[in-house]
Structure formats: structure tokens, C-alpha cells
Design a protein around this motif. Structure first.
Motif, PDB file in Angstrom:
ATOM      1  N   GLY A   1       0.820  -1.211   0.000  1.00  0.00           N
ATOM      2  CA  GLY A   1       0.000   0.000   0.000  1.00  0.00           C
ATOM      3  C   GLY A   1       0.844   1.247   0.000  1.00  0.00           C
ATOM      4  N   ILE A   2       1.825   1.294   0.885  1.00  0.00           N
ATOM      5  CA  ILE A   2       2.660   2.492   0.956  1.00  0.00           C
ATOM      6  C   ILE A   2       3.504   2.625  -0.295  1.00  0.00           C
ATOM      7  CG2 ILE A   2       4.521   3.573   2.240  1.00  0.00           C
ATOM      8  CD1 ILE A   2       3.357   2.223   4.723  1.00  0.00           C
ATOM      9  N   ALA A   3       3.970   1.481  -0.816  1.00  0.00           N
ATOM     10  CA  ALA A   3       4.797   1.540  -2.022  1.00  0.00           C
ATOM     11  C   ALA A   3       4.011   2.139  -3.187  1.00  0.00           C
ATOM     12  CB  ALA A   3       5.313   0.159  -2.383  1.00  0.00           C
ATOM     13  N   VAL A   4       2.742   1.767  -3.287  1.00  0.00           N
ATOM     14  CA  VAL A   4       1.913   2.353  -4.353  1.00  0.00           C
ATOM     15  C   VAL A   4       1.808   3.855  -4.151  1.00  0.00           C
ATOM     16  CG1 VAL A   4      -0.392   2.496  -5.326  1.00  0.00           C
ATOM     17  CG2 VAL A   4       0.564   0.281  -4.748  1.00  0.00           C
ATOM     18  N   LYS A   5       1.535   4.250  -2.921  1.00  0.00           N
ATOM     19  CA  LYS A   5       1.336   5.667  -2.634  1.00  0.00           C
ATOM     20  C   LYS A   5       2.596   6.475  -2.859  1.00  0.00           C
ATOM     21  CE  LYS A   5      -2.819   6.672  -1.060  1.00  0.00           C
ATOM     22  NZ  LYS A   5      -3.580   7.800  -1.592  1.00  0.00           N
ATOM     23  N   MET A   6       3.762   5.876  -2.604  1.00  0.00           N
ATOM     24  CA  MET A   6       4.972   6.679  -2.760  1.00  0.00           C
ATOM     25  C   MET A   6       5.526   6.571  -4.173  1.00  0.00           C
ATOM     26  SD  MET A   6       8.301   4.919  -1.115  1.00  0.00           S
ATOM     27  CE  MET A   6       7.925   4.507   0.506  1.00  0.00           C
ATOM     28  N   GLY A   7       4.896   5.745  -5.011  1.00  0.00           N
ATOM     29  CA  GLY A   7       5.366   5.661  -6.390  1.00  0.00           C
ATOM     30  C   GLY A   7       6.649   4.882  -6.527  1.00  0.00           C
ATOM     31  N   LEU A   8       6.804   3.856  -5.717  1.00  0.00           N
ATOM     32  CA  LEU A   8       7.999   3.030  -5.806  1.00  0.00           C
ATOM     33  C   LEU A   8       7.912   2.194  -7.076  1.00  0.00           C
ATOM     34  CD1 LEU A   8      10.556   1.961  -4.439  1.00  0.00           C
ATOM     35  CD2 LEU A   8       9.161   0.258  -3.318  1.00  0.00           C
ATOM     36  N   PHE A   9       8.976   2.201  -7.847  1.00  0.00           N
ATOM     37  CA  PHE A   9       9.033   1.368  -9.039  1.00  0.00           C
ATOM     38  C   PHE A   9       8.796  -0.081  -8.615  1.00  0.00           C
ATOM     39  CE2 PHE A   9      11.502  -1.373 -11.795  1.00  0.00           C
ATOM     40  CZ  PHE A   9      11.110  -0.963 -13.043  1.00  0.00           C
ATOM     41  N   PRO A  10       8.022  -0.900  -9.298  1.00  0.00           N
ATOM     42  CA  PRO A  10       7.283  -0.683 -10.536  1.00  0.00           C
ATOM     43  C   PRO A  10       5.821  -0.288 -10.314  1.00  0.00           C
ATOM     44  CG  PRO A  10       7.336  -2.996 -10.035  1.00  0.00           C
ATOM     45  CD  PRO A  10       7.961  -2.301  -8.881  1.00  0.00           C
ATOM     46  N   LEU A  11       5.512   0.281  -9.149  1.00  0.00           N
ATOM     47  CA  LEU A  11       4.130   0.711  -8.893  1.00  0.00           C
ATOM     48  C   LEU A  11       3.979   2.212  -9.123  1.00  0.00           C
ATOM     49  CD1 LEU A  11       3.750  -1.325  -5.610  1.00  0.00           C
ATOM     50  CD2 LEU A  11       2.843  -1.912  -7.832  1.00  0.00           C
ATOM     51  N   HIS A  12       4.835   2.753  -9.973  1.00  0.00           N
ATOM     52  CA  HIS A  12       4.911   4.205 -10.115  1.00  0.00           C
ATOM     53  C   HIS A  12       4.040   4.746 -11.227  1.00  0.00           C
ATOM     54  CE1 HIS A  12       7.423   2.615 -13.286  1.00  0.00           C
ATOM     55  NE2 HIS A  12       7.135   3.729 -13.931  1.00  0.00           N
TER      56      HIS A  12
END
Lengths: 499, 97, 128, 499
Positions: free
Chosen positions: A219-230
Motif C-alpha cells: 500500500g505504501i509503495a503504491v502511494k509513494m510511487g515506488l518502481f514498478p508501482l509508479h
């Protein structure tokens, strides 16, 4: 005890001002801007007061309504979020000062709701940072997110689509996050971070907790735009109004990075996140991929803002890499990079906005001669760019230095190579711009007999835009020079003691 | 895209099912979620907050701050719609929200 | 095995709903359908929370007259906390839907369509 | 060793750093005032540096700590004999180059003169900073500033060729920089310090393999600027820069900074003991010997005068490093002395090349027939410089080469004696045709057979540096005591008593 109330005021003042701006703006549009500034200034003062209190008296606990945790909601400020607060409120203030002219030009008819939502965004982000309650984080996360969606959607042509993608991705992220809360709650019965960190160690092998942790992370990775969820990030940053990019880019992803640190090392004990499950290792590799991919994609762009967006993805990679290295040096580098990157990216986006304001374009290939037209703006751009590349004595160098040290301590040679290569890639895409900006326009070729150049008139930004840019750029350099002081007095204590 | 979506969904689903294995049974009165924080609300609602409705007392008192955030969310959404959809006034016309 | 599945049926229902919603968000091309997926997704989570709060044999979380003064047995009342959290989450969901609909209106005004691939086509043509 | 605390080293660095913005602000409108700042700063800097000479001669060390820059690391300046040599060289030649630049830039009516002088001042600041750096990190900070501030000078002409040269320059030097950063981080994590210590501080740390790797990365890192083959590529390309820049690049700041860094690494980080124990000095010596010979041979084939000089520079730089790598008393003395003396000789040669260009617009060796009659002073100076590089007494080059040859004998490696002598022969082979052509060939049609020199601003500096070259050859200890200081440095490195 008055000092404790700072912790609340820092959120409440911008929040209430958001209502006030909406009300007052209905009658007097000119009042929005000063009111916003005043609110953010108070917020900034509060943040200083908080940090000062944390340094002199230790962690601040504030119980809402007098209900002691874990029954009530609690604000907890320690070194980690203390310095985040100062950073957030400062950048918000500076960007707000800058915003006036830019907004008047880009979306003149929407000033009132814009400022109101701007304040809500800031309040939301600060709210996420100060709270010690998992669910309260979610509530403020949603305030900030909704504000961000709206602020992005009012941008230029592609903005609504970008905002819609952001809504979808952002909602997935937020829902994963509060699903994670549910998974943790169902086996513990608590929502308070401090209480949970006591309860959870007995349950570290519980599958619900493991999945909950994974949900938090994703969830946080999506919100912070961490590759590959960017995927939502580049379009959003590109098409948003200049001021929006300048406030979201340095602040939103950083707050998410903070939340990640909080969950990895406060909510869960470092030993869980590092030893029990290989999440930090996975994250380091993901981050390394993000650094390289972000940098390479940035090179491919000709739109300044889109390039900066990809560079943001790379820099989020740095921050997460430091978190994933999970040692003292790595995390120090990571926290320092949160700070430095906020300043650098802030400066760069302010400059991008300034160029947009003056020239109405941001195509890198058309930047020739800009140094004559806007010498100060390009000067600040150069400073921030050098910092992004990692040239001492700017701040970016030192955070990279600590990250390299962290990678060495972790004996992760691959990441050292990644870090070093990425700074070269940064050099490629930033020097391309600097080169363009400092060269004469191509129409008049250089001649040995002193060929005359077409005179380019100086046409600097108005002071209300120039000064904030200069302040942030000065901050980039000062953060570099005084990085040891910042580490010695603040960040050192923000890193978990077990490292 | 469809395949990708399906794959994501299945992976997520498997992860969630895996996590559900350690969940308490449905309606178990002694599940951890119900015995740690919640009993205080049940017992103290009238004494501490003055209402027999437990949900009310938690919403408006114990966790009242969340509720303020909640109303702010609504406010934000409202302002967001105004920001996004409000058109320039056409002559005397009403603003078009 | 059967008993295991039945004893946790609430979770399976929510997981199924959630996957449905998630698929809609990622797999559908129409913006409104994506939004509907998002709503299903959120509702699934809400159901999950609510089911956490339930207790077999318990009543709604409103104290009866004799239990007012601290003598209440928590086993007789549903767990109120998930309900409270979900009040907030429902509101958040509505707010998100509202903003998303607002954005969809903007998109529609600009492109006169809500199909994602058509929008991409239009944008490619105009070079933005 | 007595340590004196004084702010003088900082002042020496700051003088030109303060001058830089003054130059920028004065701008194109008031040329004379702008040039006045340059000259004033140069003179002040020189006097500050010279004023520290007596203390250094007394065997004292001057120290100034600016501020802590990372936990356990200080941004610190320390004046000791070895750094003093470099500082003296840079500050002396800055004065000469300043005057010369004024003549050159005005003679050609160059564009962007303000940027030129600004970058120039920045370069000198960092050169002095490099000279006085007390530890590897401080050195690196100034080294990177130098890299960046030289870039505008390289692309000064703004032609496609210049821009390409600039890109190449950045690619090479920034890559070198990252290697140094890696090594510094590595050494810091091994030893917890980066302080330069005469005779090295790495003894007893790390595995041999690790130390070998570090030596390789460091030599590669600094070697990029020192033009060690195969990293020399950028140097001839950067020849598109205006001649004073080439002079500055090749004789004073940039390449010397590279050599200085290499020598620092060899003598103050690793130290003779470690290098002998690990048998690393011999491969290093062979490595640079290759460059010496290859560069000499390549120089023969160049028709472009400045390119020929560039390859001669590559040759000489490696000779200095060879001197240090041989690790004997005389060879180190020779290496350090050559670093200083080569500066005077090579700058004379470049000044001459520039003077020829300004006067006649000739850039190729084949065009120089009979030009000696028109410009006797210029070619006289050229002859002196060339003789010096070939090692003909009484020019100063003889002294340094003499010590180098002695050193090769002391090290009992006859191969390197042969290398040195052969390279001297090559020097003769590529310089004397030029002199022969200029003085004895029949003038080309466009040569004015009468005395017709370049502007005084140019002729005077080049004459002066030529005279200094001879003067130092006759009395190497005159005025600023190059020889004595060098001896002090060598003694401290080898752990011999003072004197």
C-alpha cells in the motif's frame, strides 16, 4: 503544559484555515493568499517549537480528549517525525509564498478552492506525520490524497486522466493500507502504534500479521510511487499545475517514506522486518531497479517536468534502498535524503514552474539562452541539479555518501555500483539541460572575430517567485554543509537504537 | 491487460487467503480483536461518555478526532469538486457546481 | 476441512468481493466501470471489518438499562470499534467516489468519451 | 610536528571564492573593474600563500577546521610541505594567467568573458582547497567543485565540437569522481578516518585484495584528470577551449590536481610501506611508464600545436606519478619537483601557442615556418620551455629529471631509467622541429619578417614564466623555496628527521 499543544496546532491551524479560506474567499478573494501564508507560518513556528521540545524534553505525547492510549488517539512526536514536521511545514510555506503569481496565471478563476485544498493537503500530510495511531494515519492519508487528486486534476490538458489514474492507484494503495490495519487489528485488538509494537512480537509468526505487513508495504509503495508501482506518478507530476507539482513532489512521497520507516522500525521491531522476513532485501532490489529504471527513463524525456518526475522515481529508490539496507549508515542516508531530496526537488519544480510562467513551455530543447534571460533561476537550477548529481558540498552528495557507506556496511557491492552509476546517469540528464540553458541560442553561431549575439533581455521571475526558489536552493547548499550537525542532533536519534 | 489484471487479482487473493488461515473463527466472542481495547468502551460508555450507544461514544468521544478527520474528508471532497468543476461565471449566471 | 471453510465463510466472501473489485479496477477499460470496481473493493473491506466485530450470541452495541453503570459484559455486545472505523471508511469511500466522479466529468468534458483506449487514441492524435 | 591554528588557509581558499560573485555581479559593463577583481584576488591569494611559507619551512603545520562534515570527518584545511608546493604553483601561475587571459580574451574579443573569469576564479579556489585539504573527503569536495567549474571553460566556444569536448570531459571526470567517492567510503568504513598521514594510514587495515582494489579505483579516479592512459582521451579533446584555459587545465589546476591526488594517494594514504609490502608499486610504475612512452610517441604525430602540447602534458604527468611510484627518496623528490617545475614550463608553452594564435590565427605546427623572426620573444620563451621539458640545463626541468633518474637508480629498476631517458629523447624529437621551423625555415608568404609581437598583456606573462623557469633551474630555492619545501615533504613521508 503549553508546549504539548504545538503538536496539535501544527495540524489544526492549517485545517481550520482551510475552512476559513473557503469562507472568507467567497467574499474577499485577495484574503486567501495572506491567510494561507499566515496559517503555514504558524504551522512552521509550531514545528520548530515541537522539534525544540523533542530535543530538550524528549518525545511528546498528546492524548486527544484526555483518553489515554490505546483507547484514545494519541499524537507522538519523536526525533524522526520532529524533523519531518519542520521540513514539511517549511517547504509548504515556501511553496505557498511562491504560489501566488503562478496560480494567478495558470488557474485564475479557481484561487479560492485551490488555496483551501492546498491547506488541506498540508494539514493531511502533517497529520500523517504526527499521529501515533494507525487508523488516524489512514484518515489523514485520505484527506491528503483527495486534496492531491483535486490539485492535480485542475492542471493542463492531460491532467484529469492523470488524476483519474492516480485516484485508482491511490485508492488501491490506501485500501491495502487499511486492510493491513484490519489484519493487524484482528489478531491484536489495538490500533495504537506504541501499544501494537508491544503486542506484535508475540505474534510475529502469525500469518495474519505477515500478510498485514505485506499489505502495509504494498500500500505504501503504491502511494509513494515506488518502481514498478509508479505508473500514476509521471503523468500526474507532468500535467499538474506548477505549484501542485512543487508541493506534491517534495512532500507526498517523503511522507510515505516516513510512514514506511515508521511501520518497519517502530510498529514492527527491526528484527522482524530485517531478519524474520526478507522484506528489506526484496525492497533493496526493487529500489535498485527503480533507481536505474527511473534514471534511464528520465534521460529519455524532453519535457522538463516529466523528466523530474522520473528522477523522483529514482530518488524514491534511493530512499527505499537506504531503508532496505537496514543499518545505521543506510538509514541515516535515507533520512538525510528525504530531507535533501525534498529541498532539491522543490527547487527544481519551482524552477520548472518559473520557466513555465515566463516562457509558457518546458521543452528542454528550447532552453537555449535561458541563463541570460533568467540568470538567477538558472543559477538555482544548477545548484539543485548538482545536488541531484551528488556534487559536494551540496546536500545530495552527503546523502549519497551515507548510502554508499550503508551499502558497504551491508556488504552489498551491487548497490554501490547502482548508486554510483545512477549519479552518472543523473549527470547525463541534468547536464543536458544545463548545457542547453548556458549556451547561446543556435541562430547566432560563434565566430572567432567576435560575432555578435542577438541581445537577450534579462527577464527574471517576479520576486515573490524568485525568493522562494533562492531560499530552497540556499537550503540545498546549507543542508550539505551542515549535514553533520543535522545528523548529530537529530537524525542520529531518529535511527532505531538497535542498529 | 486482462491477463495482467487476472494475475494480480489471483496473487492478491492467494495472499489474503493465506493470511486468513490464522484468523479467528467468525463470531468468536473471545477473538483478540474483541478483548483488548473494546471492553473498556462497552463498560465505560455511559459512565465516561454519557451515552448508552457505544458506537456513538466511540465515534464522538473516544475516537472523536478521527471523526473530525472524517468530516474534513467530506469537506475536502466538496472543495475538490468545486475546484474541479466550477466554471467561470457566465454573466449573472449561477456557478455551475 | 469443510468445517474450517464454513467457520470462516465471512472472510472468503470478502476476499471474493475484493478480488472482483480489484479486477474491475485494473481490467476494465471504462472509467465508470473502474470506479464501480473501486466501490466493490472498498465495500469488501468494510464487510471484512464489520465481520471482525461480530460475536456469536451478542446484541447490538447499545447498552441495556441495567448495564449502564459499568456492569456490562462485553460478551453480550458486539465489538463497537470496527463499526466506528467503518463509519469513517464509508465516508472516505463516498468522498473518494465523489472526487473520482468529478474527475470523470472533467475527462468527459474534454474527450467526450469514457473509454480508456479511445481517450488514449485522442491524446495520441493531439500529441499530448 | 608543531601545529599552528590559523585561518589563513581558509582565507586563501575564500579569496577567489569571494571574488567570483563580484566578477559575476560586475559583469560585462565594467570590464576594467571586473578584471581588477581577478587580479586583486590573484595577488592577495599569492601573498597569503607566500606568507605561510616561513612557517612551513620551520617545520610547522598550519591547520584550520572549517566544520565537521560527517561523523568523525572534518572539513579541514592543513598546510604542510607537499600541499604548499601545489598551492605555490597554482597561486603564482594564477597571476600570470590572469594577465594573459585579459590580453587573450580582449585580443580576440571573446564572448561570455564574465562567465570565463567567474569559472576561472572558482577553479583557483578549488585548486588551493585541494592543495590544503587535510583529508580525502575535503580533497574530494574541492576536487568535484574543480571538475564542475572547469566545465564552462571547456565549452567556452559553444561550438558543437566544444560541447562534445565538454561532454567527454564530464563523462571522464565524473566517472573518476564516483570511483574516488567509492574508495573514500570504503577506506572510511575500513579505518574510520580519511586523514592524510605522511607515509600513509592504511597499514594494517583490510585484506591485500581489498587494498589492491582500492589502489586501482583511486588511481583510476584521480588518474582520469592526470591523463593516465587509457583515461587521457578527454584531454586532447578539451583542447578546443581557449588557450588560457588550456594553459590552466594543463599546467596549473586540473591535471595537476589529478597528479596531486595520485601522489596524495600513493604517499599519504597508502604510503611506501604498504605499497612495498604488497608489491603494488612495480605494476603501478609499469602502468604509468606505458603512458609516458605512448603519449610521447603520439605527440610526435600531432600537427595541431595545442594537441601536441597536450600529449606532452600527458607524458609529463605520468612521469611525476612514476616518480612517486618508485618510492625512493630521490624519485619522490623528483616527482614533486617536476609537478611544480613542469607547471612553469608547460604554461610558457601554452602561452606561446595562444600568443601565436591571437597574432596570426595559426594553430598547426606546419604553419609556423619562419615565424620566429616575427615573434622572437614568443619563440624564445617557447625554446626555453621546450628545453626544460627535454631536461636541458639550466632550465628547471633538468633538476627534476635529474632527481627522477637518480630515483630510478635508487629503486634499482634500470627499466625506468631507460623510460625516462627515452621520453626525454622524445621530447627533443617533438619540440625541436618546431623551434627549427620557426627560426631557420624560410618564412611563409603571410609572415611578417619584422618584429611584430602579440599584445603586451600576453608577451609579458609568457616571458616572465620563461624567465622563472630558468631562474628556478639555476636557483631552485629562490624566493619561495620550492626545493627546501619538497625536501621537507619527502622527509616527512619517508619518516626521516627534519632537514
Amino acid at each position: 503544559m503549553t508546549y504539548e499543544h504545538f503538536a496539535v496546532l501544527i495540524v489544526i491551524v492549517p485545517l481550520m484555515s482551510a475552512f476559513a479560506v473557503a469562507l472568507l474567499g467567497w467574499f474577499k478573494r485577495w484574503a486567501c493568499y495572506p491567510l494561507t501564508l499566515a496559517a503555514l507560518f504558524v504551522s512552521f513556528i509550531c514545528s520548530l517549537g515541537i522539534l525544540n521540545t523533542v530535543i530538550s524534553k524528549g518525545t511528546i505525547h498528546y492524548h486527544f480528549g484526555g483518553w489515554e492510549p490505546p483507547w484514545g488517539i494519541e499524537y507522538v512526536v519523536d526525533y524522526l517525525n520532529g524533523f519531518m514536521l519542520v521540513m514539511l511545514s517549511f517547504i509548504a510555506l515556501v511553496v505557498a509564498i511562491y504560489s501566488k503569481r503562478s496560480i494567478e496565471q495558470e488557474i485564475p478563476e479557481k484561487i479560492v478552492p485551490y488555496y483551501s485544498i492546498f491547506l488541506l493537503l498540508v494539514a493531511g500530510l502533517i497529520g500523517i506525520t504526527v499521529t501515533g495511531d494507525l487508523f488516524n494515519v489512514f484518515v489523514f492519508l485520505e484527506i491528503a490524497s483527495l486534496a492531491a487528486y483535486a490539485l492535480i486534476a485542475v492542471g493542463e490538458d492531460g491532467a484529469p486522466m492523470a488524476a483519474f489514474n492516480y485516484v485508482i492507484m491511490g485508492t488501491v494503495g490506501a485500501c491495502f493500507y487499511y486492510l493491513g490495519i484490519g489484519y493487524v487489528y484482528i489478531v491484536t485488538g489495538s490500533l495504537n502504534m506504541a501499544d501494537l509494537s508491544q503486542l506484535l512480537p508475540n505474534l510475529y509468526h502469525n500469518k495474519a500479521v505477515l500478510v498485514g505487513f505485506a499489505l502495509f508495504t504494498v500500500g505504501i509503495a503504491v502511494k509513494m510511487g515506488l518502481f514498478p508501482l509508479h505508473v500514476w506518478l509521471p503523468d500526474s507530476y507532468t500535467y499538474a499545475p506548477s505549484v501542485t507539482s512543487a508541493v506534491i513532489a517534495p512532500m507526498f512521497t517523503k511522507v510515505m517514506a516516513y510512514l514506511m520507516v515508521r511501520i518497519f522500525f517502530t510498529l514492527f521491531k527491526p528484527y522482524f522486518s530485517i531478519d524474520l522476513i526478507p522484506i528489506t532485501q526484496i525492497l533493496t532490489w526493487v529500489a535498485a531497479g527503480g533507481i536505474i529504471a527511473g534514471s534511464i527513463l528520465a534521460i529519455a524525456q524532453t519535457d522538463l517536468k516529466r523528466m523530474l518526475a522520473y528522477s523522483s522515481i529514482a530518488n524514491i529508490g534511493y530512499i527505499v534502498l537506504g531503508i532496505g539496507l537496514a543499518n545505521r549508515m543506510g538509514l541515516t542516508g535515507s533520512l538525510l535524503h528525504i530531507l535533501n531530496h525534498a529541498f532539491m526537488k522543490g527547487t527544481l519544480f519551482l524552477v520548472a514552474g518559473g520557466i513555465m510562467y515566463k516562457m509558457g513551455m518546458r521543452d528542454i530543447t528550447q532552453f537555449r539562452g535561458l541563463h541570460k534571460k533568467m540568470p538567477f533561476t538558472m543559477g538555482t537550477f544548477t545548484i539543485a541539479a548538482l545536488s541531484m548529481i551528488g556534487i559536494p558540498p551540496t546536500g545530495g552528495f552527503f546523502s549519497k555518501f551515507y548510502l554508499v557507506l550503508g551499502a558497504i556496511d551491508a556488504r552489498q557491492w551491487a548497490f554501490i555500483v547502482v548508486l554510483l552509476i545512477s549519479s552518472l546517469l543523473n549527470a547525463v540528464y541534468f547536464f543536458r539541460i544545463i548545457e542547453n540553458a548556458y549556451l547561446e541560442p543556435p541562430v547566432t553561431a560563434y565566430a572567432t572575430d567576435g560575432g555578435t549575439h542577438e541581445e537577450i533581455k534579462r527577464d527574471e521571475l517576479p520576486l515573490s517567485m524568485l525568493i522562494p526558489t533562492l531560499i530552497l536552493a540556499a537550503g540545498v547548499v546549507l543542508l550539505g554543509i551542515f549535514n553533520e550537525r543535522i545528523i548529530a542532533f537529530i537524525i542520529r536519534f531518529a535511527v532505531p537504537a538497535s542498529f | 491487460m486482462k491477463v495482467f489484471a487476472l494475475l494480480t487479482v489471483i496473487i492478491t487473493g492467494v495472499m489474503l487467503v493465506y493470511g486468513a488461515e490464522d484468523f479467528p473463527k467468525w463470531g468468536d466472542p473471545n477473538q483478540p480483536g474483541s478483548v483488548h481495547v473494546a471492553p473498556r468502551y462497552t463498560q465505560g460508555t455511559y459512565i465516561e461518555a454519557g451515552t448508552p450507544n457505544i458506537v456513538t461514544s466511540v465515534v464522538a468521544d473516544y475516537r472523536g478526532y478521527d471523526t473530525m478527520g472524517e468530516t474534513t474528508v467530506i469537506f475536502t471532497a466538496g472543495m475538490a469538486c468545486i475546484l474541479m468543476l466550477r466554471k467561470k461565471k457566465r454573466g449573472e449566471g449561477e456557478s455551475n457546481v | 476441512m469443510f468445517e474450517y471453510i464454513v467457520s470462516k465463510y465471512n472472510y472468503w466472501v470478502y476476499i471474493f468481493l475484493m478480488m472482483l473489485g480489484l479486477y474491475g479496477m485494473i481490467g476494465k477499460k471504462n472509467l465508470v466501470k473502474k470506479l464501480i470496481g473501486m466501490n466493490i473493493f472498498q465495500v469488501a473491506i468494510i464487510l471484512f471489518y464489520i465481520s471482525i466485530g461480530s460475536k456469536v450470541g451478542a446484541s447490538i452495541p447499545i447498552l441495556t438499562a441495567e448495564d449502564l453503570h459499568g456492569s456490562a459484559n462485553p460478551l453480550h455486545y458486539m465489538n463497537p470499534l470496527p463499526h466506528v472505523l467503518m463509519l469513517t471508511a464509508i465516508v472516505v469511500g463516498i468522498a473518494t467516489t465523489g472526487v473520482a466522479l468529478g474527475i470523470i466529468i472533467m475527462v468527459y468534458n474534454r474527450y467526450k468519451t469514457l473509454a480508456e483506449d479511445e481517450i488514449l487514441e485522442i491524446r495520441k492524435k493531439s500529441g499530448v | 610536528m608543531e601545529i599552528v591554528y590559523s585561518i589563513k588557509p581558509l582565507l586563501a581558499v575564500l579569496v577567489s571564492l569571494i571574488a567570483a560573485p563580484l566578477i559575476l555581479l560586475t559583469g560585462e559593463r565594467q570590464k576594467n573593474l571586473r578584471e581588477f577583481w581577478t587580479i586583486l584576488a590573484a595577488v592577495i591569494k599569492f601573498s597569503i600563500v607566500v606568507s605561510m611559507v616561513p612557517l612551513v619551512l620551520d617545520g610547522k603545520i598550519i591547520e584550520y577546521t572549517i566544520l565537521p562534515i560527517a561523523p568523525g570527518l572534518l572539513l579541514q584545511l592543513r598546510v604542510e610541505p607537499f600541499g604548499m608546493v601545489f598551492a605555490l604553483l597554482s597561486s603564482t601561475l594564477w597571476i600570470a594567467t590572469s594577465f594573459y587571459s585579459i590580453g587573450y580574451m580582449r585580443g580576440l574579443n571573446e564572448h561570455a568573458q564574465t562567465r570565463y573569469f567567474f569559472a576561472f576564479a572558482m577553479c583557483l579556489s578549488s585548486a588551493i582547497g585541494i592543495a590544503f585539504s587535510a583529508n580525502l573527503l575535503t580533497l574530494f569536495v574541492f576536487y568535484e567543485i574543480l571538475t564542475i567549474s572547469t566545465w564552462p571553460l571547456v565549452i567556452h566556444k559553444e561550438t558543437t565540437e566544444a560541447v562534445r569536448g565538454g561532454r567527454k570531459y564530464l563523462l571522464y571526470t565524473l566517472t573518476g569522481g564516483t570511483l574516488i567517492l567509492f574508495s573514500a567510503a570504503m577506506i572510511y568504513s575500513l579505518t574510520g578516518t580519511l586523514d592524510f598521514t605522511p607515509g600513509g594510514f592504511l597499514a594494517g587495515h583490510g585484506t591485500p585484495a581489498m587494498l589492491t582494489l582500492l589502489l586501482i579505483t583511486l588511481i583510476l579516479g584521480f588518474g582520469v584528470k592526470a591523463g593516465i592512459m587509457p583515461m587521457h582521451e578527454w584531454l586532447p579533446t578539451a583542447m578546443v577551449a581557449p588557450t588560457p584555459v588550456s594553459a590552466l587545465l594543463h599546467a596549473v589546476a586540473v591535471v595537476k590536481a589529478g597528479v596531486f591526488g595520485c601522489l596524495r594517494v600513493i604517499l599519504y594514504v597508502f604510503g611506501p610501506k604498504v605499497l612495498t609490502d604488497l608489491q603494488l608499486w612495480l605494476p603501478l610504475a609499469y602502468f604509468v611508464s606505458f603512458t609516458i612512452l605512448a603519449a610521447g610517441l603520439l605527440a610526435l604525430g600531432q600537427d595541431h600545436l595545442k594537441r601536441r602540447l597536450a600529449f606532452s602534458t600527458v607524458n609529463c604527468l605520468s612521469i611525476m606519478i612514476l616518480g612517486a611510484a618508485l618510492l625512493s627518496k630521490s624519485s619522490i623528490t623528483g616527482g614533486i619537483l617536476h609537478m611544480a617545475f613542469h607547471g612553469f614550463m608547460k604554461i610558457t608553452l601554452f602561452f606561446c601557442a595562444g600568443a601565436i594564435y591571437v597574432k596570426t590565427h595559426k594553430e598547426y605546427v606546419s604553419q609556423l615556418d619562419g615565424l620566429g623572426r616575427q615573434m622572437p620573444l614568443t619563440f624564445g620563451a617557447f625554446t626555453i620551455g621546450a628545453m626544460g621539458l627535454a631536461g636541458v640545463p639550466p632550465v628547471n626541468g633538468f633538476i627534476s629529471k635529474w632527481f627522477l633518474c637518480l630515483g630510478a637508480l635508487e629503486a634499482k629498476e634500470i627499466v625506468f631509467l631507460v623510460v625516462l631517458l627515452f621520453s626525454a629523447l622524445l621530447d627533443v624529437a617533438f619540440f625541436f622541429p618546431i623551434i627549427y621551423k620557426a627560426f631557420f625555415k624560410k618564412p611563409l608568404d603571410d609572415v611578417n619578417p619584422h618584429f611584430d609581437e602579440a599584445p603586451m598583456f600576453m608577451v609579458v606573462p609568457l616571458t616572465v614564466t620563461a624567465i622563472i623557469s630558468v631562474g628556478l633551474g639555476i636557483a631552485p630555492d629562490a624566493v619561495v623555496h620550492f626545493f627546501k619545501i619538497t625536501t621537507l615533504a619527502v622527509n616527512s613521508i619517508l619518516g626521516l628527521g627534519a632537514g
